[in-house]
Motif scaffolding. Structure first.
Motif, short mmCIF file in Angstrom:
data_model
loop_
_atom_site.label_atom_id
_atom_site.label_comp_id
_atom_site.label_asym_id
_atom_site.label_seq_id
_atom_site.Cartn_x
_atom_site.Cartn_y
_atom_site.Cartn_z
N ALA A 129 -4.96 -0.92 -2.64
CA ALA A 129 -5.76 -0.70 -1.33
C ALA A 129 -6.30 -2.29 -1.22
CB ALA A 129 -7.29 0.17 -1.70
N GLY A 185 0.90 -1.28 0.10
CA GLY A 185 0.03 -0.02 0.12
C GLY A 185 1.04 1.23 0.05
N ARG A 209 -6.27 3.05 3.31
CA ARG A 209 -6.25 2.32 2.06
C ARG A 209 -6.15 0.67 2.27
NH1 ARG A 209 -2.27 5.95 0.17
NH2 ARG A 209 -0.45 4.56 0.22
N VAL A 210 -5.70 0.26 3.52
CA VAL A 210 -5.88 -1.16 3.69
C VAL A 210 -6.43 -1.31 5.20
CG1 VAL A 210 -3.70 -1.54 2.61
CG2 VAL A 210 -3.44 -0.93 4.92
#
Length: 251
Positions: A64, A58, A90-91
């Protein structure tokens, strides 16, 4: 709430690992580069451990995604790592049993690195991962193989394998991907150094844990393990057992 978890002994042994497989930081970064990851790609990582792959990819590639793991401890470590690397937007990481987990929407990359027991073996895990993968996407499988043919039962057991037939050699593993209908399009293999970083690092953790917890219910088993594991590793596992991450695309 999910009631099951990893055995406590496993969590103790690998509590300081960021990567719970014999692939080091350099090889993990190499894997991300050779897969030609691009910003905006999506990923599902089943049995994601402490989240190092998803978090660093990421950060480095702008992907993502979601990681799923059965260990509460490792999921919390993964969330902490995401915050540390500034990728928590994003994660994300879910505490759940990866067996049977399917993404709500198809993803560009789906992975199970070193945990094909979630599908009761290679075939079942490939079938499970395929349910979350968009057409033309990449599947990543981390799996052991025999580097050399183990000559006897001592070599099999010393490599921490129950039965010799549990794994094939590398050509046999590659052949099995084709038989399942998948093209092998990339791979990054462990070497002796990356095996050392995974296995040998456990011995220091176990020894210091024993010094701090001599009366714990796990202490006797860990003491026995520390008496035998290093010799088994250098005599057998380091020599005979290989491991790699294999990138597949459906035919």
């Amino acid at each position: 709430m999910l009631e099951v978890d990893l055995p406590r002994s496993f969590v103790v042994r690998e509590q300081h690992h960021r990567i719970h497989n014999p692939i080091d930081e350099g090889k993990l970064a190499l894997l991300g580069r050779v897969l030609r990851l691009r910003p905006g790609m999506t990923m599902l990582d089943l049995a994601s451990g402490s989240g190092e792959m998803l978090c660093t990819w990421g950060r480095d590639h702008g992907i993502a995604g979601t990681g799923v793991d059965i260990s509460r401890v490792f999921v919390e470590q993964a969330r902490s790592r995401a915050r540390e690397l500034g990728v928590e937007e994003r994660v994300s990481f879910v505490h759940d049993d990866a067996a049977g987990f399917v993404a709500a929407e198809p993803v560009d990359v789906v992975a199970c690195i070193g945990a094909t027991w979630i599908g009761d073996g290679l075939r079942g895990t490939v079938e499970l991962l395929d349910r979350s993968l968009r057409p033309g996407g990449l599947m990543l499988i981390g799996e052991p193989f025999w580097r050399q043919d183990p000559p006897d039962e001592a070599a099999v057991r010393g490599s921490h394998v129950q039965k010799k037939d549990d794994f094939s050699d590398l050509p046999g593993l590659v052949e099995s991907f084709g038989a399942l209908g998948w093209d092998l399009v990339e791979m990054v293999l462990a070497d002796e150094d990356s095996w050392d970083r995974y296995v040998a690092a456990q011995w220091l953790t176990v020894r210091r844990w024993l010094d701090e917890n001599p009366d714990d219910e796990l202490a006797l088993a860990f003491r026995d393990e520390l008496d035998t594991a290093p010799l088994d590793y250098v005599r057998y596992q380091r020599r005979y057992l290989g491991w790699g991450v294999f990138a597949l695309m459906k035919r």
